[in-house]
Design a protein around this motif. Sequence first.
Motif, PDB file in Angstrom:
ATOM      1  N   PHE A 274       0.835  -1.199   0.000  1.00  0.00           N
ATOM      2  CA  PHE A 274       0.000   0.000   0.000  1.00  0.00           C
ATOM      3  C   PHE A 274       0.877   1.259   0.000  1.00  0.00           C
ATOM      4  CE2 PHE A 274      -2.793   3.304   1.504  1.00  0.00           C
ATOM      5  CZ  PHE A 274      -4.024   2.971   0.952  1.00  0.00           C
ATOM      6  N   LEU A 275       1.911   1.271   0.824  1.00  0.00           N
ATOM      7  CA  LEU A 275       2.787   2.445   0.879  1.00  0.00           C
ATOM      8  C   LEU A 275       3.511   2.658  -0.440  1.00  0.00           C
ATOM      9  CD1 LEU A 275       4.380   2.295   4.453  1.00  0.00           C
ATOM     10  CD2 LEU A 275       2.234   3.304   3.706  1.00  0.00           C
ATOM     11  N   ILE A 276       3.956   1.585  -1.060  1.00  0.00           N
ATOM     12  CA  ILE A 276       4.618   1.683  -2.367  1.00  0.00           C
ATOM     13  C   ILE A 276       3.672   2.307  -3.386  1.00  0.00           C
ATOM     14  CG2 ILE A 276       5.388   0.270  -4.335  1.00  0.00           C
ATOM     15  CD1 ILE A 276       6.740  -1.594  -2.257  1.00  0.00           C
ATOM     16  N   SER A 277       2.425   1.865  -3.369  1.00  0.00           N
ATOM     17  CA  SER A 277       1.433   2.381  -4.317  1.00  0.00           C
ATOM     18  C   SER A 277       1.191   3.880  -4.117  1.00  0.00           C
ATOM     19  CB  SER A 277       0.122   1.601  -4.159  1.00  0.00           C
ATOM     20  OG  SER A 277      -0.857   2.082  -5.047  1.00  0.00           O
ATOM     21  N   VAL A 278       1.021   4.310  -2.859  1.00  0.00           N
ATOM     22  CA  VAL A 278       0.754   5.728  -2.591  1.00  0.00           C
ATOM     23  C   VAL A 278       1.977   6.582  -2.924  1.00  0.00           C
ATOM     24  CG1 VAL A 278       0.066   7.427  -0.854  1.00  0.00           C
ATOM     25  CG2 VAL A 278      -0.953   5.142  -0.816  1.00  0.00           C
ATOM     26  N   HIS A 279       3.167   6.104  -2.552  1.00  0.00           N
ATOM     27  CA  HIS A 279       4.388   6.858  -2.875  1.00  0.00           C
ATOM     28  C   HIS A 279       4.555   7.012  -4.390  1.00  0.00           C
ATOM     29  CE1 HIS A 279       6.499   7.922   0.774  1.00  0.00           C
ATOM     30  NE2 HIS A 279       6.315   6.719   1.290  1.00  0.00           N
ATOM     31  N   SER A 280       4.176   5.990  -5.148  1.00  0.00           N
ATOM     32  CA  SER A 280       4.307   6.093  -6.611  1.00  0.00           C
ATOM     33  C   SER A 280       3.372   7.161  -7.160  1.00  0.00           C
ATOM     34  CB  SER A 280       4.024   4.738  -7.262  1.00  0.00           C
ATOM     35  OG  SER A 280       2.644   4.390  -7.179  1.00  0.00           O
ATOM     36  N   ARG A 281       2.205   7.309  -6.547  1.00  0.00           N
ATOM     37  CA  ARG A 281       1.270   8.347  -6.989  1.00  0.00           C
ATOM     38  C   ARG A 281       1.785   9.738  -6.648  1.00  0.00           C
ATOM     39  NH1 ARG A 281      -3.558   6.506  -3.847  1.00  0.00           N
ATOM     40  NH2 ARG A 281      -4.434   8.523  -4.446  1.00  0.00           N
ATOM     41  N   LEU A 282       2.640   9.815  -5.635  1.00  0.00           N
ATOM     42  CA  LEU A 282       3.262  11.091  -5.266  1.00  0.00           C
ATOM     43  C   LEU A 282       4.525  11.361  -6.075  1.00  0.00           C
ATOM     44  CD1 LEU A 282       2.858  10.911  -1.381  1.00  0.00           C
ATOM     45  CD2 LEU A 282       1.789  12.603  -2.893  1.00  0.00           C
ATOM     46  N   VAL A 288       9.779   4.475  -3.275  1.00  0.00           N
ATOM     47  CA  VAL A 288       9.212   3.229  -3.815  1.00  0.00           C
ATOM     48  C   VAL A 288      10.276   2.143  -3.835  1.00  0.00           C
ATOM     49  CG1 VAL A 288       8.373   2.146  -5.950  1.00  0.00           C
ATOM     50  CG2 VAL A 288       7.359   4.291  -5.154  1.00  0.00           C
ATOM     51  N   ILE A 289      11.442   2.471  -4.356  1.00  0.00           N
ATOM     52  CA  ILE A 289      12.522   1.481  -4.455  1.00  0.00           C
ATOM     53  C   ILE A 289      13.023   1.096  -3.069  1.00  0.00           C
ATOM     54  CG2 ILE A 289      14.899   1.133  -5.250  1.00  0.00           C
ATOM     55  CD1 ILE A 289      14.124   2.874  -7.710  1.00  0.00           C
ATOM     56  N   ARG A 290      13.132   2.074  -2.155  1.00  0.00           N
ATOM     57  CA  ARG A 290      13.590   1.770  -0.788  1.00  0.00           C
ATOM     58  C   ARG A 290      12.626   0.810  -0.091  1.00  0.00           C
ATOM     59  NH1 ARG A 290      12.406   3.347   4.263  1.00  0.00           N
ATOM     60  NH2 ARG A 290      10.800   4.832   3.549  1.00  0.00           N
ATOM     61  N   LEU A 291      11.339   1.087  -0.217  1.00  0.00           N
ATOM     62  CA  LEU A 291      10.338   0.238   0.428  1.00  0.00           C
ATOM     63  C   LEU A 291      10.303  -1.161  -0.179  1.00  0.00           C
ATOM     64  CD1 LEU A 291       7.477   2.849   0.846  1.00  0.00           C
ATOM     65  CD2 LEU A 291       8.572   1.601   2.710  1.00  0.00           C
ATOM     66  N   TRP A 292      10.570  -1.253  -1.487  1.00  0.00           N
ATOM     67  CA  TRP A 292      10.594  -2.576  -2.131  1.00  0.00           C
ATOM     68  C   TRP A 292      11.713  -3.436  -1.568  1.00  0.00           C
ATOM     69  CZ3 TRP A 292       8.053  -6.186  -4.289  1.00  0.00           C
ATOM     70  CH2 TRP A 292       8.669  -7.175  -5.068  1.00  0.00           C
ATOM     71  N   PHE A 293      12.885  -2.825  -1.386  1.00  0.00           N
ATOM     72  CA  PHE A 293      13.990  -3.598  -0.818  1.00  0.00           C
ATOM     73  C   PHE A 293      13.716  -3.950   0.644  1.00  0.00           C
ATOM     74  CE2 PHE A 293      16.394  -1.987  -4.493  1.00  0.00           C
ATOM     75  CZ  PHE A 293      16.999  -3.175  -4.901  1.00  0.00           C
ATOM     76  N   LEU A 294      13.057  -3.042   1.361  1.00  0.00           N
ATOM     77  CA  LEU A 294      12.660  -3.359   2.736  1.00  0.00           C
ATOM     78  C   LEU A 294      11.689  -4.533   2.766  1.00  0.00           C
ATOM     79  CD1 LEU A 294      12.019   0.007   4.645  1.00  0.00           C
ATOM     80  CD2 LEU A 294      13.659  -1.774   5.219  1.00  0.00           C
ATOM     81  N   GLU A 295      10.731  -4.507   1.840  1.00  0.00           N
ATOM     82  CA  GLU A 295       9.741  -5.589   1.778  1.00  0.00           C
ATOM     83  C   GLU A 295      10.416  -6.921   1.462  1.00  0.00           C
ATOM     84  OE1 GLU A 295       5.535  -6.723  -0.476  1.00  0.00           O
ATOM     85  OE2 GLU A 295       6.599  -4.892  -1.013  1.00  0.00           O
ATOM     86  N   ALA A 313       3.618   0.258  -9.742  1.00  0.00           N
ATOM     87  CA  ALA A 313       4.221   1.492  -9.222  1.00  0.00           C
ATOM     88  C   ALA A 313       5.298   2.009 -10.175  1.00  0.00           C
ATOM     89  CB  ALA A 313       4.806   1.237  -7.836  1.00  0.00           C
ATOM     90  N   LEU A 314       6.145   1.124 -10.659  1.00  0.00           N
ATOM     91  CA  LEU A 314       7.225   1.536 -11.576  1.00  0.00           C
ATOM     92  C   LEU A 314       6.664   2.057 -12.894  1.00  0.00           C
ATOM     93  CD1 LEU A 314       9.785  -1.356 -10.932  1.00  0.00           C
ATOM     94  CD2 LEU A 314      10.011   1.046 -10.218  1.00  0.00           C
ATOM     95  N   VAL A 315       5.645   1.397 -13.417  1.00  0.00           N
ATOM     96  CA  VAL A 315       5.021   1.859 -14.663  1.00  0.00           C
ATOM     97  C   VAL A 315       4.380   3.226 -14.443  1.00  0.00           C
ATOM     98  CG1 VAL A 315       3.132   1.420 -16.283  1.00  0.00           C
ATOM     99  CG2 VAL A 315       4.679  -0.442 -15.633  1.00  0.00           C
ATOM    100  N   ARG A 316       3.737   3.410 -13.288  1.00  0.00           N
ATOM    101  CA  ARG A 316       3.122   4.701 -12.958  1.00  0.00           C
ATOM    102  C   ARG A 316       4.179   5.803 -12.914  1.00  0.00           C
ATOM    103  NH1 ARG A 316       0.810   3.199  -8.358  1.00  0.00           N
ATOM    104  NH2 ARG A 316      -1.035   2.364  -9.391  1.00  0.00           N
ATOM    105  N   LEU A 317       5.401   5.443 -12.531  1.00  0.00           N
ATOM    106  CA  LEU A 317       6.503   6.400 -12.433  1.00  0.00           C
ATOM    107  C   LEU A 317       7.273   6.538 -13.746  1.00  0.00           C
ATOM    108  CD1 LEU A 317       7.805   5.235  -8.948  1.00  0.00           C
ATOM    109  CD2 LEU A 317       6.959   7.536  -9.449  1.00  0.00           C
ATOM    110  N   ASP A 318       6.781   5.881 -14.807  1.00  0.00           N
ATOM    111  CA  ASP A 318       7.465   5.866 -16.112  1.00  0.00           C
ATOM    112  C   ASP A 318       8.841   5.226 -16.034  1.00  0.00           C
ATOM    113  OD1 ASP A 318       5.313   7.102 -17.294  1.00  0.00           O
ATOM    114  OD2 ASP A 318       6.125   9.126 -17.102  1.00  0.00           O
ATOM    115  N   ALA A 319       9.057   4.390 -15.042  1.00  0.00           N
ATOM    116  CA  ALA A 319      10.346   3.701 -14.884  1.00  0.00           C
ATOM    117  C   ALA A 319      10.263   2.332 -15.565  1.00  0.00           C
ATOM    118  CB  ALA A 319      10.684   3.559 -13.406  1.00  0.00           C
ATOM    119  N   LEU A 320      10.111   2.346 -16.901  1.00  0.00           N
ATOM    120  CA  LEU A 320       9.867   1.110 -17.633  1.00  0.00           C
ATOM    121  C   LEU A 320      11.096   0.212 -17.704  1.00  0.00           C
ATOM    122  CD1 LEU A 320       7.576   2.484 -20.475  1.00  0.00           C
ATOM    123  CD2 LEU A 320       6.921   1.037 -18.567  1.00  0.00           C
TER     124      LEU A 320
END
Length: 494
Positions: A274-282, A288-295, A313-320
Amino acid sequence: MQVNRRILRALTGITYRFYHSDKRKKVSLYSKISPLGNPSCSVTNELDEWVCKGNKVRFAELKRIILDLRKRKRFNQALEASEWLKSSGIFTFSSIEHALQLDLIGKVHGFLAAEIYFNNLSKEDKNDKTYGALLHCYVRQCQMDKALIHLRKMEEEGVPLSSVAFNDIMSLYTKTGEYERIPEMLLHMKEIGIRPDNLSYRICINSYGARSDIEGMERVLNEMENQSFIVMDWNTYAAVANIYVKAGLNDKANSFLKKAEEKIDNKEGLGYNFLISVHSRLGNKDEVIRLWFLEKSALKRCINRDYINMLEALVRLDALEEAEQLLKEWETSNNCYDIRVPYIVIIGYIDKKLYEKAETMLEDLTTKGKILTPNIWGRLASGYLDKDKFERAVKCMKVALSLKKDSKGWKPDPKVIMRIFSLFGENGSVNDAGSFLQSLRPVVSINREMYHVLLKTYVASGEEVEKLLSTMRDDNIDENEETKVILRMQPMRF
C-alpha cells in the motif's frame, strides 16, 4: 438424512481434540478433499468413501477443512462439508457452527435461504453469532432496509452487540455511497456504550475523505488517536495519507506515510504494498525502491501480488527499464506463472505508445508457450492504427481474433474494426479485406456497414461484386439506397 450403520460407527470417533497430522500417515482427510478444486467435485462422496473405508472423522479436522475451503472461496464445497457434518446426527451444532453454516448458505444461496435457516434455529441458538451472520448476509447483498431492521431487532431483543455489527452497517453505507450517514452511526455506537474499534474509525475517516471534508477527517483522527483503548495501526495512517494525496496535500501525505511505515509489522506485505502504491502516486521513486527492498528483506518470499504492485508502481513512475528488470527477477523467482505480471509492463509500453516493444514482449511470451488473451492484442492493434501502421494493426487484430475462441467475454472494439475496414477500402485490398471479414465471423455479427465498406473496396478495385452481394443476402442484409449508390460507382463494362 440418514446414514448407514457403518458411517455411524465411524462417526463415533468425532472428538473435540485439536487435529494434528500424523507424519507416518501418507493420506489424511484433508489431503483427499483439499485438491478438489473443481466446484463440481463432490465433497460428500469423498467423506462417505472415507468413512466407508473404516476411517474416523474428527470434528476439529473437518472444521478446519470447512474453514480452509471458505478461505479459498470454495463456498459450495465448504457448505457441502458443513451439511454433511450436521446431517450425521452425531455432533450437535453449537451457535458457532450454525453461524458458519448460515454464512455459507448466504454466500451460496443468498440471504433468503439464510433467513429460512435462521428462522428455524432454536431460541438458544439465536444469539450474537447467528444474528451477526445473518446481518452480514444482508450487508453482502446490499439489503439496506433488511440490515437496518435486523440491527434494530438485535438492539431491542438485547442481543449482545459489538463494533462488528455497526461496522457492517457502515461498510454498507460506503457501498451505497451514503457517506453522510456513517458519522451518525459512529455516534450512535458511542451513545449506546459500544466502543468503536480501529475499523469503525477508519470507515468514518474514509467517509469524510470521500466527501473531501479534510477538517472532519482530521477531527475523527484526533479523537481516535486520543482513545486509550485504541492502538493506532498502519492501515489508518495509510488511509489518511491516501486522502491527503487526493486532496493535493502532498506534504501532509508524506508525513502520514512515515507514520504508517513506523506501524508496519516487518512481515506485513500488504502494508508495504500500500505504501509503495501511494508513494508512486506522489512521484516518490526513491521511496518506492527503498520500500521494495525493505519488503524483500522482511518477507521470506515475495509472491505474485507483491510483484504486480511494484510493477504497477514503476510503470506509474514511467520507470519502464526498471520494470523490465523486475520482470526478469520475477521470471526467476519460481512463483507460479501469472499472465497479469508481464501484462503490466506490456500495457505500460502501449500506454507510452511504444508499440513495437509491447509486440516484441508478446511474441516472446508466445514463443515460450504462454497462453495470451485477445484483449491485449486488440489494444495493441488500436495503438498501431493511431500510429498509422495499418499492416501491423491488422496482424495484431487477427491474432486477437484467433485467440477469441479460448477467451470468454472479449469483443473487439467496433470502432477499431470499422477503421480497419475503411483502410482496406482506401488501400483497395480486396483479398485481405475478404479474409479479414471471414476471421470476424466467429466473433462478431457482420453488419451492413461492414459490407458497404467491403463493397467500396471491390468497386475501387474493379472486382465483381455479385458473389459478395449474395453473401450479404445470406446474412439477411438486403440492399438499400446506400448499397445502390455504391454499386452505381462501378465502371461501365463493355
